[in-house]
Write an enzyme that holds these catalytic residues in place. Sequence first.
Site, PDB file in Angstrom:
ATOM      1  N   GLY A 122       0.690  -5.115   1.084  1.00 23.61           N
ATOM      2  CA  GLY A 122      -0.544  -5.221   0.312  1.00 23.61           C
ATOM      3  C   GLY A 122      -0.325  -5.862  -1.051  1.00 23.61           C
ATOM      4  O   GLY A 122      -1.252  -6.442  -1.621  1.00 23.61           O
TER       5      GLY A 122
ATOM      6  N   ALA B 209       0.855  -1.180   0.000  1.00 19.44           N
ATOM      7  CA  ALA B 209       0.000   0.000   0.000  1.00 19.44           C
ATOM      8  C   ALA B 209       0.894   1.235   0.000  1.00 19.44           C
ATOM      9  O   ALA B 209       2.050   1.177   0.440  1.00 19.44           O
ATOM     10  CB  ALA B 209      -0.899  -0.016   1.233  1.00 19.44           C
TER      11      ALA B 209
END
Length: 259
Positions: free
Chosen positions: A110, A66
């Site tokens: 992520g 992320a």
Amino acid sequence: MSYEMITARTEGGKVGVVTLNRPKQLNALNNQLMDELGHALKGFDADAAIGCVIVTGSEKAFAAGADIGAMATYGFADVYKGDYITRNWETIRSIRKPVIAAVSGFALGGGCELAMMCDFIIAADNARFGQPEIKLGIIPGAGGTQRLPRAVGKAKAMDMALTGRMMDATEAERAGLVSRVVALDKLMDEALGAALMICDYSQIAVMAAKESVNRAFEGSLSDGIMFERRLFHAMFATTDQKEGMDAFVNKRKPEFKNQ
Ligand code: CO8
């Protein structure tokens, strides 16, 4: 919708290919990218001509996690309300057609979680997987503490989540995180070969197989076995089952109609 952070194309008229495309940020995942990815995946899922989807990144990074810069100033209320990083991460799980992750380079945080949300991972020999969130004072937030142990077992998942170390492609294949490892320059050929093979099967049987394997990770073994049995029975209501078995018996290639 026009895309800025991904590209989407079809191969052979049958395979949807989504390429994450923020090279300068190593494909760091932000809201816009996840929205675009979700939109492209839903579009391919709704397109009757498409039988399988590949999600890939660049040679250097599938996705390095992320977007840390975007997250750095968020408070609890921002992320808990779901307006920011959590709102659009689950779209990929609603896709009914198979989604293959073709991973080269870094798949971290992520990025590793996104790869694990795909149905299986084909890795290039330079792929590196990790859940380094611990180094940022946080923990994984999109399945890293749940899907990783299911894939590689508790010992390796704990090791990765607690130390933040990366796993190379060889270790990832040995541990069961990835299904195949190939040379970097063969990655897309390998993924496309698998996707095209899947496209030639009955789409109904393919979707049922995906649904049933996923069931193995939710609920008990006996529930999963019963779910599989009922789907297996349901296959006998399809024209494709008649075609597939008749073709075998008569030593010819089946022509599935997805009915
Ligand atoms: N976010 C934002 N920018 C990034 C990220 C990232 N995750 N990763 C790399 N970049 C940027 C760098 O800042 C750098 O930008 P610039 O050139 O402007 O300085 C550029 O990409 C290139 O990176 P490096 O210079 O660091 O390249 P190296 O080859 O030296 O290193 C690494 C590559 C090892 C991948 C390194 O960049 C790194 O460690 N990146 C961070 C990895 C990480 O910590 N990922 C986890 C992030 S947290 C997370 O993913 C939580 C997910 C929760 C999801 C919940 C949803 C529901």
